[in-house]
Design a protein around this motif. Structure first.
Motif, PDB file in Angstrom:
ATOM      1  N   PRO A  40       1.757  -5.222  12.586  1.00  0.00           N
ATOM      2  CA  PRO A  40       2.078  -5.827  11.282  1.00  0.00           C
ATOM      3  C   PRO A  40       0.867  -6.485  10.623  1.00  0.00           C
ATOM      4  CG  PRO A  40       3.767  -6.362  12.902  1.00  0.00           C
ATOM      5  CD  PRO A  40       2.626  -5.741  13.658  1.00  0.00           C
ATOM      6  N   GLN A  41       0.030  -7.171  11.435  1.00  0.00           N
ATOM      7  CA  GLN A  41      -1.166  -7.822  10.894  1.00  0.00           C
ATOM      8  C   GLN A  41      -2.151  -6.790  10.355  1.00  0.00           C
ATOM      9  OE1 GLN A  41      -3.324 -10.013  13.855  1.00  0.00           O
ATOM     10  NE2 GLN A  41      -4.712 -10.981  12.385  1.00  0.00           N
ATOM     11  N   TRP A  42      -2.342  -5.707  11.103  1.00  0.00           N
ATOM     12  CA  TRP A  42      -3.278  -4.660  10.679  1.00  0.00           C
ATOM     13  C   TRP A  42      -2.804  -3.997   9.390  1.00  0.00           C
ATOM     14  CZ3 TRP A  42      -3.462   0.976  12.429  1.00  0.00           C
ATOM     15  CH2 TRP A  42      -4.683   1.566  12.098  1.00  0.00           C
ATOM     16  N   ARG A  43      -1.506  -3.666   9.329  1.00  0.00           N
ATOM     17  CA  ARG A  43      -0.981  -3.018   8.127  1.00  0.00           C
ATOM     18  C   ARG A  43      -1.099  -3.937   6.914  1.00  0.00           C
ATOM     19  NH1 ARG A  43       5.197  -1.072   7.966  1.00  0.00           N
ATOM     20  NH2 ARG A  43       5.479  -3.335   7.953  1.00  0.00           N
ATOM     21  N   THR A  44      -0.833  -5.229   7.100  1.00  0.00           N
ATOM     22  CA  THR A  44      -0.991  -6.177   5.989  1.00  0.00           C
ATOM     23  C   THR A  44      -2.441  -6.250   5.545  1.00  0.00           C
ATOM     24  OG1 THR A  44       0.895  -7.503   6.720  1.00  0.00           O
ATOM     25  CG2 THR A  44      -0.714  -8.586   5.299  1.00  0.00           C
ATOM     26  N   GLN A  45      -3.367  -6.200   6.499  1.00  0.00           N
ATOM     27  CA  GLN A  45      -4.793  -6.235   6.150  1.00  0.00           C
ATOM     28  C   GLN A  45      -5.177  -5.001   5.342  1.00  0.00           C
ATOM     29  OE1 GLN A  45      -7.084  -7.808   9.304  1.00  0.00           O
ATOM     30  NE2 GLN A  45      -9.045  -7.032   8.559  1.00  0.00           N
ATOM     31  N   ILE A  46      -4.675  -3.831   5.732  1.00  0.00           N
ATOM     32  CA  ILE A  46      -4.936  -2.602   4.986  1.00  0.00           C
ATOM     33  C   ILE A  46      -4.376  -2.725   3.569  1.00  0.00           C
ATOM     34  CG2 ILE A  46      -4.302  -0.149   4.806  1.00  0.00           C
ATOM     35  CD1 ILE A  46      -4.448  -0.065   7.903  1.00  0.00           C
ATOM     36  N   ARG A  47      -3.182  -3.278   3.453  1.00  0.00           N
ATOM     37  CA  ARG A  47      -2.555  -3.402   2.136  1.00  0.00           C
ATOM     38  C   ARG A  47      -3.296  -4.392   1.240  1.00  0.00           C
ATOM     39  NH1 ARG A  47       3.944  -3.283   3.759  1.00  0.00           N
ATOM     40  NH2 ARG A  47       4.032  -1.004   3.999  1.00  0.00           N
ATOM     41  N   LEU A  48      -3.712  -5.517   1.797  1.00  0.00           N
ATOM     42  CA  LEU A  48      -4.453  -6.495   0.999  1.00  0.00           C
ATOM     43  C   LEU A  48      -5.809  -5.945   0.575  1.00  0.00           C
ATOM     44  CD1 LEU A  48      -3.561  -9.789   2.884  1.00  0.00           C
ATOM     45  CD2 LEU A  48      -2.957  -9.225   0.522  1.00  0.00           C
ATOM     46  N   HIS A  49      -6.442  -5.209   1.480  1.00  0.00           N
ATOM     47  CA  HIS A  49      -7.726  -4.576   1.173  1.00  0.00           C
ATOM     48  C   HIS A  49      -7.570  -3.628  -0.017  1.00  0.00           C
ATOM     49  CE1 HIS A  49     -11.346  -2.068   2.081  1.00  0.00           C
ATOM     50  NE2 HIS A  49     -11.809  -3.196   2.552  1.00  0.00           N
ATOM     51  N   HIS A  50      -6.505  -2.822   0.006  1.00  0.00           N
ATOM     52  CA  HIS A  50      -6.244  -1.891  -1.096  1.00  0.00           C
ATOM     53  C   HIS A  50      -5.872  -2.651  -2.369  1.00  0.00           C
ATOM     54  CE1 HIS A  50      -5.376   1.816  -3.074  1.00  0.00           C
ATOM     55  NE2 HIS A  50      -4.068   1.614  -3.135  1.00  0.00           N
ATOM     56  N   ALA A  51      -5.153  -3.754  -2.216  1.00  0.00           N
ATOM     57  CA  ALA A  51      -4.779  -4.560  -3.379  1.00  0.00           C
ATOM     58  C   ALA A  51      -6.009  -5.105  -4.100  1.00  0.00           C
ATOM     59  CB  ALA A  51      -3.868  -5.714  -2.942  1.00  0.00           C
ATOM     60  N   LEU A  52      -7.028  -5.521  -3.345  1.00  0.00           N
ATOM     61  CA  LEU A  52      -8.257  -6.009  -3.970  1.00  0.00           C
ATOM     62  C   LEU A  52      -8.901  -4.934  -4.836  1.00  0.00           C
ATOM     63  CD1 LEU A  52      -9.854  -7.950  -0.980  1.00  0.00           C
ATOM     64  CD2 LEU A  52      -8.808  -8.937  -3.024  1.00  0.00           C
ATOM     65  N   VAL A  53      -8.883  -3.693  -4.337  1.00  0.00           N
ATOM     66  CA  VAL A  53      -9.451  -2.578  -5.098  1.00  0.00           C
ATOM     67  C   VAL A  53      -8.667  -2.370  -6.390  1.00  0.00           C
ATOM     68  CG1 VAL A  53      -9.730  -0.067  -5.103  1.00  0.00           C
ATOM     69  CG2 VAL A  53     -10.432  -1.399  -3.095  1.00  0.00           C
ATOM     70  N   LEU A  54      -7.342  -2.340  -6.302  1.00  0.00           N
ATOM     71  CA  LEU A  54      -6.516  -2.104  -7.487  1.00  0.00           C
ATOM     72  C   LEU A  54      -6.657  -3.233  -8.501  1.00  0.00           C
ATOM     73  CD1 LEU A  54      -3.258  -0.719  -5.816  1.00  0.00           C
ATOM     74  CD2 LEU A  54      -5.056   0.587  -6.966  1.00  0.00           C
ATOM     75  N   LEU A  55      -6.720  -4.466  -8.030  1.00  0.00           N
ATOM     76  CA  LEU A  55      -6.880  -5.598  -8.942  1.00  0.00           C
ATOM     77  C   LEU A  55      -8.222  -5.539  -9.660  1.00  0.00           C
ATOM     78  CD1 LEU A  55      -5.400  -8.406  -6.674  1.00  0.00           C
ATOM     79  CD2 LEU A  55      -4.396  -7.555  -8.804  1.00  0.00           C
ATOM     80  N   ALA A  56      -9.278  -5.103  -8.950  1.00  0.00           N
ATOM     81  CA  ALA A  56     -10.595  -4.965  -9.585  1.00  0.00           C
ATOM     82  C   ALA A  56     -10.571  -3.915 -10.685  1.00  0.00           C
ATOM     83  CB  ALA A  56     -11.653  -4.602  -8.538  1.00  0.00           C
ATOM     84  N   GLU A  57      -9.657  -2.956 -10.568  1.00  0.00           N
ATOM     85  CA  GLU A  57      -9.530  -1.906 -11.579  1.00  0.00           C
ATOM     86  C   GLU A  57      -8.499  -2.275 -12.651  1.00  0.00           C
ATOM     87  OE1 GLU A  57      -8.637   1.305  -8.939  1.00  0.00           O
ATOM     88  OE2 GLU A  57     -10.729   1.531  -8.305  1.00  0.00           O
ATOM     89  N   HIS A  58      -8.123  -3.577 -12.667  1.00  0.00           N
ATOM     90  CA  HIS A  58      -7.242  -4.135 -13.704  1.00  0.00           C
ATOM     91  C   HIS A  58      -5.837  -3.534 -13.661  1.00  0.00           C
ATOM     92  CE1 HIS A  58     -10.855  -6.025 -15.205  1.00  0.00           C
ATOM     93  NE2 HIS A  58     -11.431  -4.853 -15.343  1.00  0.00           N
ATOM     94  N   THR A  59      -5.390  -3.165 -12.471  1.00  0.00           N
ATOM     95  CA  THR A  59      -4.018  -2.684 -12.300  1.00  0.00           C
ATOM     96  C   THR A  59      -3.072  -3.883 -12.372  1.00  0.00           C
ATOM     97  OG1 THR A  59      -4.869  -0.974 -10.808  1.00  0.00           O
ATOM     98  CG2 THR A  59      -2.492  -1.352 -10.800  1.00  0.00           C
ATOM     99  N   PRO A  60      -1.976  -3.792 -13.117  1.00  0.00           N
ATOM    100  CA  PRO A  60      -1.032  -4.911 -13.196  1.00  0.00           C
ATOM    101  C   PRO A  60      -0.516  -5.323 -11.816  1.00  0.00           C
ATOM    102  CG  PRO A  60      -0.544  -3.285 -14.886  1.00  0.00           C
ATOM    103  CD  PRO A  60      -1.580  -2.666 -13.999  1.00  0.00           C
ATOM    104  N   VAL A  61      -0.271  -6.617 -11.654  1.00  0.00           N
ATOM    105  CA  VAL A  61       0.139  -7.155 -10.358  1.00  0.00           C
ATOM    106  C   VAL A  61       1.413  -6.483  -9.846  1.00  0.00           C
ATOM    107  CG1 VAL A  61       0.985  -9.235  -9.190  1.00  0.00           C
ATOM    108  CG2 VAL A  61      -1.026  -9.364 -10.674  1.00  0.00           C
ATOM    109  N   THR A  62       2.369  -6.236 -10.730  1.00  0.00           N
ATOM    110  CA  THR A  62       3.618  -5.597 -10.308  1.00  0.00           C
ATOM    111  C   THR A  62       3.359  -4.195  -9.758  1.00  0.00           C
ATOM    112  OG1 THR A  62       4.860  -6.820 -11.980  1.00  0.00           O
ATOM    113  CG2 THR A  62       5.908  -4.869 -11.060  1.00  0.00           C
ATOM    114  N   VAL A  63       2.449  -3.462 -10.381  1.00  0.00           N
ATOM    115  CA  VAL A  63       2.104  -2.115  -9.926  1.00  0.00           C
ATOM    116  C   VAL A  63       1.370  -2.184  -8.589  1.00  0.00           C
ATOM    117  CG1 VAL A  63       0.832   0.002 -10.480  1.00  0.00           C
ATOM    118  CG2 VAL A  63       2.045  -1.236 -12.286  1.00  0.00           C
ATOM    119  N   VAL A  64       0.469  -3.164  -8.465  1.00  0.00           N
ATOM    120  CA  VAL A  64      -0.254  -3.339  -7.202  1.00  0.00           C
ATOM    121  C   VAL A  64       0.733  -3.587  -6.059  1.00  0.00           C
ATOM    122  CG1 VAL A  64      -1.896  -4.791  -5.940  1.00  0.00           C
ATOM    123  CG2 VAL A  64      -2.339  -4.197  -8.332  1.00  0.00           C
TER     124      VAL A  64
END
Length: 290
Positions: A237-261
């Motif tokens: 669970p910790q590893w999967r959350t880390q992968i998801r947060l890592h991907h979320a940082l990328v999407l947020l940098a590309e100005h993806t809306p929070v709901t979509v992220v």
């Protein structure tokens, strides 16, 4: 290998001059030819640029600087957008409040997320203010940000004022070492975990259990859990959350809306994602860059 072109607006410079930058669609997360970039290994095709340049490179979102190494240390800082730095030890995503320390000899690959102003500071191998031989995350205070931006804006200037500026910049580095949080996503060495890693990177929203994913790669959940602990020191669970947060940082940098992220990264709701993000980073994803 497709045709490669420098991202518009980037300036040729010592270590960037021969680095092909791929003009890809915004949000692209693959290397040239559509290959994923889970890690970078040394080999005959790795470019060697002895001197790490001090310069600014401007890349479009999805643009890349191919795998290479220097005989010098280097600091990579995104004044705008976010920079992903990938080595054989994993990948780091650094937005505007973080920088990445890349020690001499480390083979690394850069990718832009969002329109990127990449500030690069090269330091001779004999000059190591951090005393580190592995990549690390640096917290970029307002002062350190201004020092990096000012220093990289005039790379050919060797005047006494600029040398004093450099000395202050170096003085700031030891106190800037920061917990890596999910900014660092380690690359597993275990072959089974590499298969699992590839599945989760391809779709961070995949909500299948470890047992279900294990059946795809021919391993039981207990075996995978044990190998995760031995290889990365993490539970699933910790590893999967880390992968998801890592991907979320990328999407947020590309100005993806929070709901979509939240949806793309596998959270059941935007409010759940915001709470997890706030708990890890200390603020909400919409408030400012990490």
């Amino acid at each position: 290998m497709p045709e490669v072109r420098r991202a518009s607006g980037s300036r040729p410079a010592a270590g960037v001059r021969t680095a092909p930058v791929v003009r890809t669609a915004p949000g692209a997360r693959t290397a040239p030819g559509g290959r994923p970039v889970p890690g970078v290994r040394s080999g005959p095709g790795i470019r060697h640029t002895p001197e790490a340049p001090t310069t600014i490179a401007r890349l479009v979102s999805g643009g890349e600087i191919d795998a290479h190494r220097h005989d010098d240390h280097q600091i990579a800082y995104a004044g705008r957008g976010a920079i992903a730095v990938t080595t054989d030890a994993g990948s780091w995503v650094a937005p505007a409040t973080r920088a990445i320390w890349i020690p001499a000899g480390t083979v690394h690959h850069h990718q832009a997320h969002g329109e990127l102003d990449l500030h690069l500071v090269g330091l001779p191998a004999a000059e190591n203010p951090l005393g580190l031989d592995r990549p690390a995350v640096l917290a970029v205070s307002p002062l350190l940000r201004e020092l990096i931006v000012a220093y990289t804006n005039a790379p050919e200037d060797d005047s006494p004022p600029r040398l004093r500026l450099r000395a202050v910049l170096l003085d700031q580095l030891p106190g800037a070492l920061s917990p890596e949080l999910p900014l660092h996503l380690p690359t597993p060495t275990d072959p089974l975990l590499r298969e699992l890693h590839a599945i989760l990177l391809a779709d961070p929203a995949d909500n299948r259990t470890l047992d279900e994913l294990g059946r795809l790669i021919g391993a039981g959940a207990r075996t995978l859990s044990r190998r995760l602990h031995d290889d990365l020191g993490l539970g699933y669970p910790q590893w999967r959350t880390q992968i998801r947060l890592h991907h979320a940082l990328v999407l947020l940098a590309e100005h993806t809306p929070v709901t979509v992220v939240a949806h793309r990264c596998g959270w059941s709701s935007a409010s759940t994602f915001i709470e997890v993000f706030r708990r890890v980073f200390g603020h909400t994803p919409g408030s400012r860059t990490v």
